[in-house]
Design an enzyme around this catalytic site. Sequence first.
Site, PDB file in Angstrom:
ATOM      1  N   LYS A  86      11.093  14.273   8.742  1.00 34.92           N
ATOM      2  CA  LYS A  86       9.711  14.439   9.190  1.00 34.92           C
ATOM      3  C   LYS A  86       9.200  13.121   9.753  1.00 34.92           C
ATOM      4  O   LYS A  86       8.981  12.163   9.022  1.00 34.92           O
ATOM      5  CB  LYS A  86       8.784  14.872   8.051  1.00 34.92           C
ATOM      6  CG  LYS A  86       7.420  15.310   8.598  1.00 34.92           C
ATOM      7  CD  LYS A  86       6.307  15.255   7.588  1.00 34.92           C
ATOM      8  CE  LYS A  86       5.591  13.926   7.524  1.00 34.92           C
ATOM      9  NZ  LYS A  86       4.829  13.556   8.740  1.00 34.92           N
ATOM     10  N   GLY A 132       7.045   3.835   4.664  1.00 35.94           N
ATOM     11  CA  GLY A 132       5.618   4.042   4.867  1.00 35.94           C
ATOM     12  C   GLY A 132       4.814   3.182   3.914  1.00 35.94           C
ATOM     13  O   GLY A 132       5.313   2.160   3.412  1.00 35.94           O
ATOM     14  N   THR A 179       1.588   5.813  -0.619  1.00 31.89           N
ATOM     15  CA  THR A 179       2.325   7.061  -0.390  1.00 31.89           C
ATOM     16  C   THR A 179       3.661   7.007  -1.126  1.00 31.89           C
ATOM     17  O   THR A 179       4.083   8.003  -1.725  1.00 31.89           O
ATOM     18  CB  THR A 179       2.592   7.267   1.126  1.00 31.89           C
ATOM     19  OG1 THR A 179       1.418   6.929   1.848  1.00 31.89           O
ATOM     20  CG2 THR A 179       2.978   8.692   1.437  1.00 31.89           C
ATOM     21  N   CYS A 211       6.058  -3.900   9.865  1.00 31.10           N
ATOM     22  CA  CYS A 211       6.000  -4.246   8.440  1.00 31.10           C
ATOM     23  C   CYS A 211       6.495  -5.664   8.193  1.00 31.10           C
ATOM     24  O   CYS A 211       6.230  -6.237   7.146  1.00 31.10           O
ATOM     25  CB  CYS A 211       6.814  -3.242   7.632  1.00 31.10           C
ATOM     26  SG  CYS A 211       8.504  -3.103   8.244  1.00 31.10           S
ATOM     27  N   GLU A 258      -2.616  -5.217   2.531  1.00 27.84           N
ATOM     28  CA  GLU A 258      -1.969  -5.050   3.829  1.00 27.84           C
ATOM     29  C   GLU A 258      -2.985  -4.548   4.860  1.00 27.84           C
ATOM     30  O   GLU A 258      -3.680  -3.568   4.620  1.00 27.84           O
ATOM     31  CB  GLU A 258      -0.812  -4.057   3.707  1.00 27.84           C
ATOM     32  CG  GLU A 258      -0.042  -3.923   5.001  1.00 27.84           C
ATOM     33  CD  GLU A 258       1.090  -2.909   4.910  1.00 27.84           C
ATOM     34  OE1 GLU A 258       0.869  -1.832   4.352  1.00 27.84           O
ATOM     35  OE2 GLU A 258       2.179  -3.221   5.409  1.00 27.84           O
TER      36      GLU A 258
HETATM   37  P1  NDP Z   1       2.118   6.452   5.429  1.00 29.04           P
HETATM   38  O1  NDP Z   1       2.580   6.113   4.056  1.00 29.04           O
HETATM   39  O2  NDP Z   1       0.746   6.935   5.616  1.00 29.04           O
HETATM   40  O3  NDP Z   1       3.053   7.574   6.076  1.00 29.04           O
HETATM   41  C1  NDP Z   1       4.469   7.445   6.205  1.00 29.04           C
HETATM   42  C2  NDP Z   1       5.065   8.825   6.337  1.00 29.04           C
HETATM   43  O4  NDP Z   1       4.857   9.552   5.127  1.00 29.04           O
HETATM   44  C3  NDP Z   1       4.442   9.666   7.450  1.00 29.04           C
HETATM   45  O5  NDP Z   1       5.422  10.497   8.020  1.00 29.04           O
HETATM   46  C4  NDP Z   1       3.425  10.467   6.671  1.00 29.04           C
HETATM   47  O6  NDP Z   1       3.038  11.623   7.333  1.00 29.04           O
HETATM   48  C5  NDP Z   1       4.197  10.771   5.399  1.00 29.04           C
HETATM   49  N1  NDP Z   1       3.382  11.131   4.259  1.00 29.04           N
HETATM   50  C6  NDP Z   1       2.083  10.854   4.014  1.00 29.04           C
HETATM   51  N2  NDP Z   1       1.697  11.393   2.836  1.00 29.04           N
HETATM   52  C7  NDP Z   1       2.785  12.022   2.315  1.00 29.04           C
HETATM   53  C8  NDP Z   1       3.037  12.757   1.116  1.00 29.04           C
HETATM   54  N3  NDP Z   1       2.089  12.970   0.213  1.00 29.04           N
HETATM   55  N4  NDP Z   1       4.272  13.252   0.900  1.00 29.04           N
HETATM   56  C9  NDP Z   1       5.243  13.040   1.805  1.00 29.04           C
HETATM   57  N5  NDP Z   1       5.072  12.375   2.967  1.00 29.04           N
HETATM   58  C10 NDP Z   1       3.864  11.853   3.211  1.00 29.04           C
HETATM   59  O7  NDP Z   1       2.433   5.167   6.307  1.00 29.04           O
HETATM   60  P2  NDP Z   1       2.049   4.942   7.820  1.00 29.04           P
HETATM   61  O8  NDP Z   1       2.627   6.025   8.672  1.00 29.04           O
HETATM   62  O9  NDP Z   1       0.595   4.650   7.887  1.00 29.04           O
HETATM   63  O10 NDP Z   1       2.900   3.636   8.148  1.00 29.04           O
HETATM   64  C11 NDP Z   1       2.441   2.368   7.896  1.00 29.04           C
HETATM   65  C12 NDP Z   1       3.026   1.835   6.598  1.00 29.04           C
HETATM   66  O11 NDP Z   1       4.434   1.829   6.673  1.00 29.04           O
HETATM   67  C13 NDP Z   1       2.627   0.408   6.332  1.00 29.04           C
HETATM   68  O12 NDP Z   1       2.250   0.270   4.993  1.00 29.04           O
HETATM   69  C14 NDP Z   1       3.891  -0.376   6.605  1.00 29.04           C
HETATM   70  O13 NDP Z   1       3.991  -1.576   5.915  1.00 29.04           O
HETATM   71  C15 NDP Z   1       4.930   0.593   6.171  1.00 29.04           C
HETATM   72  N6  NDP Z   1       6.204   0.259   6.783  1.00 29.04           N
HETATM   73  C16 NDP Z   1       7.188  -0.279   5.996  1.00 29.04           C
HETATM   74  C17 NDP Z   1       8.393  -0.672   6.552  1.00 29.04           C
HETATM   75  C18 NDP Z   1       9.492  -1.203   5.707  1.00 29.04           C
HETATM   76  O14 NDP Z   1      10.617  -1.261   6.174  1.00 29.04           O
HETATM   77  N7  NDP Z   1       9.259  -1.616   4.477  1.00 29.04           N
HETATM   78  C19 NDP Z   1       8.649  -0.540   7.996  1.00 29.04           C
HETATM   79  C20 NDP Z   1       7.539   0.052   8.716  1.00 29.04           C
HETATM   80  C21 NDP Z   1       6.365   0.426   8.116  1.00 29.04           C
HETATM   81  P3  NDP Z   1       1.653  11.608   8.184  1.00 29.04           P
HETATM   82  O15 NDP Z   1       1.821  10.581   9.244  1.00 29.04           O
HETATM   83  O16 NDP Z   1       1.615  12.966   8.697  1.00 29.04           O
HETATM   84  O17 NDP Z   1       0.572  11.280   7.203  1.00 29.04           O
END
Ligand code: NDP
Length: 477
Positions: A170, A223, A227, A279, A381
């Site tokens: 997803k 993410g 989450t 990130c 963050e």
């Molecule tokens: P989110 O945590 O909001 O979302 C990440 C993914 O999880 C999306 O596909 C989202 O869907 C999905 N999601 C949200 N809620 C749920 C749930 N309850 N159950 C399952 N899936 C869920 O992160 P962002 O998309 O806002 O991304 C930014 C974040 O990602 C930042 O905190 C960043 O630091 C982190 N990140 C970390 C990296 C790493 O390697 N450590 C690399 C890149 C980013 P939807 O978009 O539909 O809400």
Amino acid sequence: MIKNYINGELREPVSEKYFDNFDPAIGEAYGIVPDSDERDVELAVSAAEVAFPAWSNTPAEERTRLMLKVASLIGRDLAEFARAESVDNGKPLHLARTVDIPRAIKNFEFFASAIHGFASESHSTPEAVNYTLRNPVGIVGAISPWNLPLYLLTWKIAPALITGNCVIAKPSEITPMTAFLLSEACIEAGMPKGVLNIVHGYGSKTGSAIVSHPRIKALTFTGGTKTGAHIASVAAPMFKKLSLELGGKNPNIIFADADYPKMLETTVLSSFRNQGEICLCGSRIFVEKPIYEKFKNDFVERTKSLKIGDPLEHSTDQGAIVSKEHMEKVLSYIQLAKDEGGTILCGGNRFVPEGRCENGWFLEPTIIEGLPHNCRTNMEEIFGPVVTITPFETEEEVLMMANSTEYGLASIIWTENISRANRIAAAIQTGIVWINCWMVRDLRTPFGGVKSSGVGREGGMEALRFFTEPKNICVKL
Ligand code: NDP
């Protein structure tokens, strides 16, 4: 119109509902995304279950051939993929063309080759020989964020597929377009039905259905930390394998003896590349006192010269922020910084370009000083084009400040004193340390964070191990 990719076909969601997909550079919807729910996930899991026995027994050479075919199709259509990524995310087109999409291709190529060096262990005594089989886990879920959409999605899909798993993926609902193009490439490449399934929709609905599905045995998630914590709370009692790549608040430590021009040029990138929505960006910049004022002036001057605007224009350095909601979140942090007593040295506002992008979601790159290391602005963050700069006097002081957040993803150290660099690298609490560079990536290295930045490692053999289940077999001699 984006469709789900389930059982080798492009399908409408069972609900027949869609929601808008926005182009952040113009602030308008330009397409629709399936609003999938647990029924679509169930269809995908059922298809994956049918596909799994044959796929897991397919020779690695054949899986390699298919992955290289997918990689070559992305390469053939690189211009289309890059444009789609730029329009969906707001990032400069040239960045998508030179970084995001080439890296997605590389992810497939790398794991297609890495599998052939993936050996399992054997332990022998005069009495017995033990050997370990590494079998695919089964059906795995892959959930990825919006900042590097295809780059991070394929970073998960490629190792999962090459080790013989079937995948339910997803992408972020905010940036689904290149995942859809990937579905088309997989169909053209002849990927067997059900091996890879891509289900679009909201995290709270589609993502949740993947996380809680009892027949999905492993989850790889990138993410936000919140989450990730929620996902762990659902998945852990079901004993799923979990790999979580989460948020960061990375320190960038600059000593007075750094190679100044190289440091300055790289620090502009490590602060503001991809609108600061990486990130790995260094958002807390610590500068040794003797060069603090000089660095401050030069850094502000360089940052002011960055060109913000239409992501499709070649001269653009910084494109649009991914969504209106995210832009407002970043602006609220700039307000917080002011409330906490910070001084805005440059930026601090929404940016309104002229012409086509006048209603887009843009922010000025922002540099803030005068904040204590432990205030909220320096602890939480922000994930946008906002950095703080803070002077320091001693190694002990800067280490204390660098290690003072809950996060521990990456760090950057600038010094020509290699002993000091290694001393700090050993003591700093991050999973990744860059000395005198940033974002120099070797896909064989373990990638991931400590503390609230994640659990587990991606990359190289770590990923191949994650997506396989070891089984030890003991043979009495
Ligand atoms: P989110 O945590 O909001 O979302 C990440 C993914 O999880 C999306 O596909 C989202 O869907 C999905 N999601 C949200 N809620 C749920 C749930 N309850 N159950 C399952 N899936 C869920 O992160 P962002 O998309 O806002 O991304 C930014 C974040 O990602 C930042 O905190 C960043 O630091 C982190 N990140 C970390 C990296 C790493 O390697 N450590 C690399 C890149 C980013 P939807 O978009 O539909 O809400």
